[in-house]
Scaffold this motif. Structure first.
Motif, short mmCIF file in Angstrom:
data_model
loop_
_atom_site.label_atom_id
_atom_site.label_comp_id
_atom_site.label_asym_id
_atom_site.label_seq_id
_atom_site.Cartn_x
_atom_site.Cartn_y
_atom_site.Cartn_z
N GLN A 21 6.43 5.40 3.72
CA GLN A 21 7.24 6.00 4.78
C GLN A 21 7.92 4.94 5.64
OE1 GLN A 21 7.93 9.39 4.95
NE2 GLN A 21 9.52 8.54 6.27
N LYS A 22 7.26 3.82 5.87
CA LYS A 22 7.90 2.73 6.63
C LYS A 22 9.12 2.21 5.89
CE LYS A 22 3.76 1.11 8.99
NZ LYS A 22 2.79 0.02 9.14
N GLU A 47 11.86 4.89 -3.65
CA GLU A 47 10.47 5.35 -3.73
C GLU A 47 9.82 4.91 -5.05
OE1 GLU A 47 7.96 9.51 -3.93
OE2 GLU A 47 9.86 9.50 -2.84
N LYS A 106 0.86 -1.19 0.00
CA LYS A 106 0.00 0.00 0.00
C LYS A 106 0.89 1.24 0.00
CE LYS A 106 -3.65 -2.28 2.60
NZ LYS A 106 -4.85 -2.21 1.82
N VAL A 107 0.45 2.27 -0.72
CA VAL A 107 1.24 3.50 -0.82
C VAL A 107 1.51 4.10 0.55
CG1 VAL A 107 1.26 5.86 -1.74
CG2 VAL A 107 0.44 4.00 -3.15
N GLU A 108 0.56 3.98 1.46
CA GLU A 108 0.75 4.59 2.79
C GLU A 108 1.90 3.94 3.58
OE1 GLU A 108 -3.18 2.16 3.06
OE2 GLU A 108 -2.27 3.54 1.65
N ASN A 109 2.42 2.82 3.10
CA ASN A 109 3.56 2.19 3.77
C ASN A 109 4.91 2.64 3.21
OD1 ASN A 109 2.14 0.67 5.70
ND2 ASN A 109 1.59 -0.80 4.12
#
Length: 138
Positions: free
Chosen positions: A14-15, A42, A9-12
């Motif tokens: 940053q992890k 990225e 998922k794109v929201e990961n």
């Protein structure tokens, strides 16, 4: 290699970037090289998230090794999505103006231009994309 597994998922993103940062905490690197590596990481991660699993859910395994002499980072992305070798695509013609360019393909091109080595293999139902980048002047 140190390993991080996250849902694709794109929201990961940053992890994944924090994971890379954690690996580089104790080394002295050239900032320009790190920024080039971060851009490449990225692009690779977002491409996997957007294309590997289509409508299914899946995960991305990110492995990282920091080697010395010379200081070099090896990042490996593993997914169980549909087989796809991004290195088989022809590089985009960057001499064209924006209206003439086809959509897509620029991300992999940027990765190729910003890392020292990139390779792909499909093995045992897994896509494996490996990126290497030297982080020192020599």
């Amino acid at each position: 290699m140190n390993k991080l597994t996250v849902p694709a998922k794109v929201e990961n993103l940053q992890k994944v970037m924090d994971f890379l940062g954690d690996q580089l905490d104790s080394v002295d690197y050239v900032m320009k090289a790190r920024l080039q590596l971060e851009l490449s990481i990225e692009e690779a991660y977002v491409n996997i998230v957007n294309y590997a699993y289509e409508l299914e859910e899946g995960e991305v395994i990110v492995c990282c090794n920091v080697g010395e002499s010379p200081l070099k980072v090896t990042m490996q992305f593993v997914d169980y999505g549909k087989p796809y070798n991004p290195l088989e695509n022809e590089d985009p013609d960057i001499s064209l103006n924006a209206e003439e360019k086809e959509i897509g393909g620029l991300g992999i091109f940027l990765i190729k231009k910003n890392v020292d080595d990139i390779s792909y293999k499909y093995c045992d139902g897994k896509n494996i994309l490996t990126i290497q980048k030297k982080l020192a002047d020599c």
